[in-house]
Design a protein around this motif. Sequence first.
Motif, PDB file in Angstrom:
ATOM      1  N   ARG A  38      41.994   8.314 -90.029  1.00 33.13           N
ATOM      2  CA  ARG A  38      40.941   7.236 -89.583  1.00 33.13           C
ATOM      3  C   ARG A  38      41.575   5.684 -89.776  1.00 33.13           C
ATOM      4  N   ALA A  39      42.217   5.621 -89.559  1.00 33.48           N
ATOM      5  CA  ALA A  39      43.239   4.435 -89.133  1.00 33.48           C
ATOM      6  C   ALA A  39      43.210   4.376 -87.677  1.00 33.48           C
ATOM      7  N   ILE A  40      42.267   2.823 -87.283  1.00 32.65           N
ATOM      8  CA  ILE A  40      42.304   2.603 -85.994  1.00 32.65           C
ATOM      9  C   ILE A  40      44.028   1.337 -85.573  1.00 32.65           C
ATOM     10  N   SER A  41      44.547   1.791 -84.803  1.00 31.10           N
ATOM     11  CA  SER A  41      45.345   1.428 -84.221  1.00 31.10           C
ATOM     12  C   SER A  41      44.903   0.153 -83.525  1.00 31.10           C
ATOM     13  N   ASP A  42      46.076  -1.031 -83.183  1.00 37.22           N
ATOM     14  CA  ASP A  42      45.161  -2.199 -82.283  1.00 37.22           C
ATOM     15  C   ASP A  42      44.862  -1.199 -81.226  1.00 37.22           C
ATOM     16  N   VAL A  43      43.912  -2.344 -80.792  1.00 36.90           N
ATOM     17  CA  VAL A  43      42.980  -2.598 -79.293  1.00 36.90           C
ATOM     18  C   VAL A  43      44.131  -3.072 -78.422  1.00 36.90           C
ATOM     19  N   VAL A  44      44.484  -2.435 -77.734  1.00 40.39           N
ATOM     20  CA  VAL A  44      45.675  -2.807 -76.841  1.00 40.39           C
ATOM     21  C   VAL A  44      44.300  -3.238 -75.380  1.00 40.39           C
ATOM     22  N   MET A  45      43.485  -4.414 -74.672  1.00 50.07           N
ATOM     23  CA  MET A  45      43.530  -4.837 -73.045  1.00 50.07           C
ATOM     24  C   MET A  45      44.292  -5.371 -72.521  1.00 50.07           C
ATOM     25  N   ARG A  46      43.142  -4.855 -71.234  1.00 50.26           N
ATOM     26  CA  ARG A  46      44.041  -5.312 -70.325  1.00 50.26           C
ATOM     27  C   ARG A  46      43.338  -5.164 -69.301  1.00 50.26           C
ATOM     28  N   ARG A  47      43.485  -6.152 -67.803  1.00 48.05           N
ATOM     29  CA  ARG A  47      42.834  -6.483 -67.499  1.00 48.05           C
ATOM     30  C   ARG A  47      43.353  -5.292 -65.642  1.00 48.05           C
ATOM     31  N   ARG A  48      42.376  -4.507 -64.971  1.00 47.77           N
ATOM     32  CA  ARG A  48      43.037  -3.851 -64.143  1.00 47.77           C
ATOM     33  C   ARG A  48      42.998  -4.767 -63.118  1.00 47.77           C
ATOM     34  N   THR A  49      44.476  -5.503 -62.690  1.00 46.38           N
ATOM     35  CA  THR A  49      44.169  -6.789 -61.954  1.00 46.38           C
ATOM     36  C   THR A  49      44.183  -5.925 -60.454  1.00 46.38           C
ATOM     37  N   ARG A  50      45.088  -5.417 -60.360  1.00 52.89           N
ATOM     38  CA  ARG A  50      44.771  -4.034 -58.529  1.00 52.89           C
ATOM     39  C   ARG A  50      44.959  -2.569 -59.213  1.00 52.89           C
ATOM     40  N   THR A  51      44.518  -2.060 -58.199  1.00 55.90           N
ATOM     41  CA  THR A  51      44.320  -0.438 -58.726  1.00 55.90           C
ATOM     42  C   THR A  51      45.369   0.157 -57.026  1.00 55.90           C
ATOM     43  N   SER A  52      45.644   1.530 -57.502  1.00 58.61           N
ATOM     44  CA  SER A  52      45.799   1.804 -56.232  1.00 58.61           C
ATOM     45  C   SER A  52      45.377   3.540 -56.842  1.00 58.61           C
ATOM     46  N   GLY A  53      44.259   4.337 -56.384  1.00 61.48           N
ATOM     47  CA  GLY A  53      44.403   5.751 -56.159  1.00 61.48           C
ATOM     48  C   GLY A  53      44.174   6.082 -57.224  1.00 61.48           C
ATOM     49  N   GLY A  54      43.086   4.754 -58.850  1.00 59.10           N
ATOM     50  CA  GLY A  54      42.690   4.914 -59.616  1.00 59.10           C
ATOM     51  C   GLY A  54      43.558   4.588 -60.166  1.00 59.10           C
ATOM     52  N   PHE A  55      45.230   4.373 -60.423  1.00 56.69           N
ATOM     53  CA  PHE A  55      45.870   3.954 -60.959  1.00 56.69           C
ATOM     54  C   PHE A  55      45.758   2.858 -60.749  1.00 56.69           C
ATOM     55  N   ALA A  56      45.792   1.869 -62.271  1.00 58.83           N
ATOM     56  CA  ALA A  56      46.415   0.551 -62.342  1.00 58.83           C
ATOM     57  C   ALA A  56      47.893   0.313 -62.094  1.00 58.83           C
ATOM     58  N   VAL A  57      47.655  -0.896 -60.979  1.00 53.25           N
ATOM     59  CA  VAL A  57      49.152  -0.494 -60.691  1.00 53.25           C
ATOM     60  C   VAL A  57      50.079  -2.197 -60.954  1.00 53.25           C
ATOM     61  N   ILE A  58      49.025  -2.717 -61.061  1.00 50.58           N
ATOM     62  CA  ILE A  58      49.053  -4.413 -61.573  1.00 50.58           C
ATOM     63  C   ILE A  58      48.454  -4.703 -62.642  1.00 50.58           C
ATOM     64  N   SER A  59      48.267  -5.458 -63.888  1.00 49.63           N
ATOM     65  CA  SER A  59      47.438  -5.319 -65.231  1.00 49.63           C
ATOM     66  C   SER A  59      48.356  -6.595 -65.919  1.00 49.63           C
ATOM     67  N   GLU A  60      48.005  -6.929 -66.689  1.00 48.76           N
ATOM     68  CA  GLU A  60      47.170  -8.040 -67.241  1.00 48.76           C
ATOM     69  C   GLU A  60      46.526  -8.199 -68.481  1.00 48.76           C
ATOM     70  N   SER A  61      47.424  -8.326 -69.507  1.00 42.71           N
ATOM     71  CA  SER A  61      47.434  -8.554 -71.049  1.00 42.71           C
ATOM     72  C   SER A  61      46.158  -9.362 -71.045  1.00 42.71           C
ATOM     73  N   VAL A  62      45.197  -9.084 -71.818  1.00 38.66           N
ATOM     74  CA  VAL A  62      43.527  -9.903 -72.168  1.00 38.66           C
ATOM     75  C   VAL A  62      43.424  -9.993 -73.745  1.00 38.66           C
ATOM     76  N   ASP A  63      43.384 -11.122 -73.804  1.00 36.16           N
ATOM     77  CA  ASP A  63      42.370 -11.982 -75.000  1.00 36.16           C
ATOM     78  C   ASP A  63      41.093 -12.529 -75.080  1.00 36.16           C
ATOM     79  N   ASP A  64      40.277 -11.611 -75.563  1.00 34.37           N
ATOM     80  CA  ASP A  64      38.862 -11.812 -75.023  1.00 34.37           C
ATOM     81  C   ASP A  64      37.666 -11.695 -76.339  1.00 34.37           C
ATOM     82  N   ALA A  65      37.312 -12.410 -76.862  1.00 37.11           N
ATOM     83  CA  ALA A  65      36.903 -12.068 -78.277  1.00 37.11           C
ATOM     84  C   ALA A  65      35.564 -10.809 -77.680  1.00 37.11           C
TER      85      ALA A  65
END
Length: 391
Positions: A38-65
Amino acid sequence: PTEAETTFKTLDADAFAWSRKFDGFDEYSADFAIGTNRAISDVVMRRRTRTSGGFAVISESVDDAALNQLFSRLATALADAGGLGCFNAQVIAPRDAEVAPFISDINPRLGTSATHALAEGINLPGFFIASAQAHATPVTRRPIKNVRLLQDLPLPRLARRPRGLVLDLDDTLVDHKRWLFAKMERLHAECFRAHVDASAWQLATAQLIDEHDWPRLIDRTLEVLSLPTSLRDRAIAAYRAIEVDTPVFDDVEPALAALTQAGIRLAILTDNPPATQRAKLAHAPGLRHIEKVVFARECGGEKPGAAVFDAAAQALALQADELIMVGDNWFRDGVGALRAGYAHALVVRRYAAAGNTDRWRRSATPPEVATRIHAVPDLTCVQHTCLDAPA
């Protein structure tokens, strides 16, 4: 009314979940894993900057509390509900300040763009596996911008399927630099623990290995770290006696298995000291599909000399024109094999290898030879090139 309008009017509105339309919003995605404990890993957040067909083709790391708190609460709720494995969730953050960010998707699977997490330094499937084995590996995260590209992968079309492959060993099947580094790590533990800090030793030896300063590796290490030369003889004797597991590239064993199953015979043709190469082969179970091994120095020379390619053909009891050479060097493996009569040569360009472009090499090679040498990124491409050819 249009067909779409007619269809819409016949729908049962209560059968759908509806959301208000937002003129502007940002979309965020999070990937995480819940272990068997039941341990939880780091939660990796990213902004989906650009998508194509539902896939994120450009994403950027996000640090937002605030977003991190939202995703963390979700991960905790899923763990409390008995969730296990890899998860992906997405949040819509309307640019209308009156509307709070809300979760739009929860996917009980590895996200299609979870390679972003790996690039940050978080191996989510590895976290889950480690939780089942009651151990964890420390990670170091780094913010990134991840760009996914559509890549052309041209593979040669062979006139006929080869009856055999002759493969180079180092940097084709075996990660030679990793093997050297593993031996040097052991050498520190056995001979140099009292003389130099492990981190300083690792940094110095890694740099020397990466710069291909291999024949004088121990001498240069002593020099760089200002260690007494009186340690040299003992270090060399210990280094030669050290045995480590041989790091075979991940694509090697499945590719060799598929080729063998298709009836293609496999041999290794390797330069370098035979004693060293035998030690590698003795600790490389991933090479069990190899039928024959030819040590060039025991055949009167090294590549690109024709005699060693002839020896590999004789070891497999095949004619040279029934063989394809697979190696990492355009000239020693490719040109050498074709001048010895081989049908084709495939030059594997491993990730981060020096000189991954072939344009200048090809321009320096006679056309009748150059047209039968092709660069490929891995052994999987070698497998498909051979198996797609008519038998």
